[in-house]
Scaffold this motif. Structure first.
Motif, PDB file in Angstrom:
ATOM      1  N   GLU A 149      83.831  12.594  23.872  1.00  0.00           N
ATOM      2  CA  GLU A 149      83.238  11.817  22.789  1.00  0.00           C
ATOM      3  C   GLU A 149      81.728  11.683  22.995  1.00  0.00           C
ATOM      4  O   GLU A 149      80.942  11.817  22.047  1.00  0.00           O
ATOM      5  N   ALA A 150      81.306  11.429  24.220  1.00  0.00           N
ATOM      6  CA  ALA A 150      79.866  11.315  24.517  1.00  0.00           C
ATOM      7  C   ALA A 150      79.175  12.653  24.288  1.00  0.00           C
ATOM      8  O   ALA A 150      78.041  12.714  23.772  1.00  0.00           O
ATOM      9  N   GLY A 151      79.832  13.762  24.654  1.00  0.00           N
ATOM     10  CA  GLY A 151      79.247  15.096  24.448  1.00  0.00           C
ATOM     11  C   GLY A 151      79.045  15.383  22.983  1.00  0.00           C
ATOM     12  O   GLY A 151      78.041  15.961  22.572  1.00  0.00           O
ATOM     13  N   MET A 152      80.009  15.013  22.155  1.00  0.00           N
ATOM     14  CA  MET A 152      79.887  15.229  20.711  1.00  0.00           C
ATOM     15  C   MET A 152      78.760  14.378  20.162  1.00  0.00           C
ATOM     16  O   MET A 152      77.997  14.838  19.272  1.00  0.00           O
ATOM     17  N   ALA A 153      78.590  13.166  20.637  1.00  0.00           N
ATOM     18  CA  ALA A 153      77.513  12.305  20.153  1.00  0.00           C
ATOM     19  C   ALA A 153      76.157  12.875  20.564  1.00  0.00           C
ATOM     20  O   ALA A 153      75.191  12.858  19.793  1.00  0.00           O
ATOM     21  N   VAL A 154      76.065  13.375  21.783  1.00  0.00           N
ATOM     22  CA  VAL A 154      74.794  13.983  22.259  1.00  0.00           C
ATOM     23  C   VAL A 154      74.466  15.202  21.431  1.00  0.00           C
ATOM     24  O   VAL A 154      73.318  15.420  21.019  1.00  0.00           O
ATOM     25  N   GLN A 155      75.451  16.066  21.136  1.00  0.00           N
ATOM     26  CA  GLN A 155      75.217  17.261  20.330  1.00  0.00           C
ATOM     27  C   GLN A 155      74.788  16.880  18.907  1.00  0.00           C
ATOM     28  O   GLN A 155      73.945  17.536  18.315  1.00  0.00           O
TER      29      GLN A 155
END
Length: 159
Positions: A149-155
């Motif tokens: 979830e954090a990776g998707m938000a960063v992307q």
């Protein structure tokens, strides 16, 4: 005065004729010798003048021949130096083309490596940003977020 004494005029006149006759004979005997000396001197002077003129003509001919040879040598040296300059310019142009091609190849390889490193750094940056986001959300909000979830938000933010 004995000059005005007419009694002595005949012996004086006789002596005068005798002295002048003797002088005439002496001068007449010496005159051909003097004339020969004068003629020899004239001939020698004329021969010397002819010889000097011939030497001057020979010197002028040598000078003009030397000038011609010098001009020929000068034009030949200019041709040789021009040819050498042209060959050197061509060799330099070939060398520059080789170096330019080599530098172009190296620049392309460096750009490729730079793109790979950039992609690698961005990927690592994304991983670090994801981990930092997870940690920050946990510390600030006290909520546990998964790495996906954090990776998707960063992307989403990076795009």
């Amino acid at each position: 005065m004995p000059q005005f004494d007419f009694n002595q005029a005949l012996p004086q006149l006789l002596w005068l004729i005798l002295v002048f006759a003797l002088l005439y004979i002496i001068v007449r005997g010496m005159l051909p010798k003097v004339q020969r000396v004068v003629e020899n001197r004239k001939e020698r002077i004329a021969a010397d003048l002819r010889e000097a003129e011939a030497a001057r003509d020979a010197a002028e001919a040598a000078t003009s021949g030397g000038s011609t040879a010098l001009a020929g040598a000068r034009s030949q040296s200019l041709a040789v130096t021009g040819k050498a300059r042209d060959e050197a310019a061509a060799a330099t142009a070939r060398r520059l083309a080789d170096v330019d091609a080599s530098l172009k190849t190296e620049a392309e390889a460096a750009a490729k490596r730079l793109a790979e490193v950039r992609a690698s750094v961005l990927a690592e940056l994304e991983v670090v940003a994801t981990e930092a986001t997870v940690d920050l959300v946990h510390r600030v909000a006290g909520v546990s977020v998964s790495n996906d979830e954090a990776g998707m938000a960063v992307q989403k933010v990076a795009a």
